[in-house]
Design an enzyme around this catalytic site. Structure first.
Site, PDB file in Angstrom:
ATOM      1  CG  ASN A 131       1.952   1.888  -9.270  1.00 54.43           C
ATOM      2  OD1 ASN A 131       2.769   1.652 -10.152  1.00 54.43           O
ATOM      3  ND2 ASN A 131       2.196   2.714  -8.258  1.00 54.43           N
TER       4      ASN A 131
ATOM      5  CD  GLU B 198       6.371   3.747  -4.368  1.00 53.71           C
ATOM      6  OE1 GLU B 198       6.425   3.363  -5.547  1.00 53.71           O
ATOM      7  OE2 GLU B 198       5.700   3.167  -3.493  1.00 53.71           O
TER       8      GLU B 198
ATOM      9  N   GLY C 238       0.856  -3.732  -4.443  1.00 51.84           N
ATOM     10  CA  GLY C 238       1.198  -5.136  -4.180  1.00 51.84           C
ATOM     11  C   GLY C 238       0.136  -6.127  -4.637  1.00 51.84           C
TER      12      GLY C 238
ATOM     13  CG  HIS D 123       3.320   6.567  -6.831  1.00 53.73           C
ATOM     14  ND1 HIS D 123       4.179   6.248  -5.821  1.00 53.73           N
ATOM     15  CD2 HIS D 123       2.252   5.747  -6.698  1.00 53.73           C
ATOM     16  CE1 HIS D 123       3.651   5.256  -5.098  1.00 53.73           C
ATOM     17  NE2 HIS D 123       2.484   4.936  -5.612  1.00 53.73           N
TER      18      HIS D 123
ATOM     19  CB  SER E  49      -2.460  -1.488   2.385  1.00 51.89           C
ATOM     20  OG  SER E  49      -1.075  -1.286   2.613  1.00 51.89           O
TER      21      SER E  49
ATOM     22  N   GLY F 185       2.048   0.225   0.833  1.00 49.74           N
ATOM     23  CA  GLY F 185       2.981  -0.873   1.075  1.00 49.74           C
ATOM     24  C   GLY F 185       3.090  -1.283   2.528  1.00 49.74           C
TER      25      GLY F 185
ATOM     26  CD  GLU G 186      -1.563   5.832  -4.374  1.00 48.00           C
ATOM     27  OE1 GLU G 186      -2.088   4.738  -4.607  1.00 48.00           O
ATOM     28  OE2 GLU G 186      -0.374   6.080  -4.605  1.00 48.00           O
TER      29      GLU G 186
ATOM     30  CE  LYS H 297       3.753   0.870  -5.550  1.00 47.39           C
ATOM     31  NZ  LYS H 297       3.791   1.148  -4.133  1.00 47.39           N
TER      32      LYS H 297
HETATM   33  P1  PGA Z   1       0.199  -0.708  -2.207  1.00 51.10           P
HETATM   34  O1  PGA Z   1       0.677   0.486  -3.171  1.00 51.10           O
HETATM   35  O2  PGA Z   1      -1.161  -1.152  -2.699  1.00 51.10           O
HETATM   36  O3  PGA Z   1       1.244  -1.765  -2.363  1.00 51.10           O
HETATM   37  O4  PGA Z   1       0.093  -0.152  -0.832  1.00 51.10           O
HETATM   38  C1  PGA Z   1      -0.223   1.449  -3.636  1.00 51.10           C
HETATM   39  C2  PGA Z   1       0.483   2.486  -4.470  1.00 51.10           C
HETATM   40  O5  PGA Z   1       1.650   2.807  -4.195  1.00 51.10           O
HETATM   41  O6  PGA Z   1      -0.090   3.001  -5.452  1.00 51.10           O
END
Ligand code: PGA
Length: 252
Positions: A9, A97, A235, A95, A213, A173, A167, A11
């Protein structure tokens, strides 16, 4: 059999040029899609370029979000009908976010799930969980509620195709993944919820991902868990070498 799904993903990162370079760089380096399926969800404005660069056609190119209407006066939104016409198979829905920064409610997420199915695509539905909720022991209720709300009115035929991602927001993150046991517990809980709403058979066929993460150095332990059928990586999906490592987790 549940084919593992290693999804990225992106973003709001990268440019069209960077997206094209990434897709070119991973050609020939990903596992066959009937062994381990790989996908990158990217901003809508990169998708056509990514599809064109994806000559080997192993990587699935997905969207990060779309609207719940097919067309209309919704300035700035992305049409699920247009995504489908481009040949996009997956769209992330709900998601954390989107829930947090764009006020997406359970009702909006449910409408989006239905719109994605209506347009012949598969939603990757994200369920989040805060540390406060985990510590208060309320989490079970929370994740169950999110899955139940997202699937309201969804037929068993469609639900059988869904992908759900567990998640925890404290792991997204943060650099610190949930433990393998916490990931297993969350994914198991989602599978049980599907069994309660639909059937054991349906629940056993649905792929449930862990996200938060995920990196090349922790993916193998997560994927070893019975109920973790894949990952949603933010990430660590941005760098092509890191994504290639995630995709080839069986050889790490
Ligand atoms: P992250 O994000 O791997 O950077 O923690 C995961 C996500 O938001 O799907």
């Amino acid at each position: 059999m549940r084919i593992p799904l290693i999804a990225g993903n992106w973003k709001m990162n990268k440019t069209v040029t960077e997206a094209r370079s990434f897709v070119e760089a991973v050609q020939g380096k990903l596992p066959a899609a009937d062994v381990v399926e790989t996908a990158i969800a990217a901003p809508a404005l990169f998708l056509q370029t990514m599809l064109e660069a994806n000559t080997e056609d192993v990587l699935r190119i997905g969207a990060e979000a779309c609207y719940y209407e097919d067309d209309g006066a919704y300035t700035g939104e992305t049409s699920p009908r247009a995504l489908h016409e481009m040949g996009i198979p997956y769209t992330i829905v709900g998601h954390s976010e989107r829930r947090r920064y764009f006020n997406e409610t359970d009702d909006v997420i449910n409408r989006k799930v239905q719109a994605v199915f209506r347009n012949g695509m598969t939603p990757i539905v994200c369920c989040d969980e805060t540390m406060g909720r985990r510590e208060s022991g309320e989490k079970i209720h929370w994740v169950v509620n999110q899955v139940t709300a997202a699937l309201k009115g969804v037929s068993p035929e469609d639900a059988a195709k869904i992908v759900i991602a567990y998640e925890p927001s404290w792991a997204i993150g943060s650099g610190t993944s949930a433990s393998t046991d916490q990931a297993e517990e969350g994914c198991y809980l989602i599978r049980q919820t599907l069994a309660d709403i639909y059937s054991d058979d349906l629940a056993n066929g649905v792929r449930i991902l862990y996200g938060g993460s995920v990196k090349p150095d922790n993916i193998a332990g997560l994927m070893a868990k019975n109920n973790v059928d894949g990952v949603l990586a933010g990430g660590s999906s941005l760098d092509e070498n890191s994504f290639i490592q995630l995709a080839n987790y069986q050889n790490l």
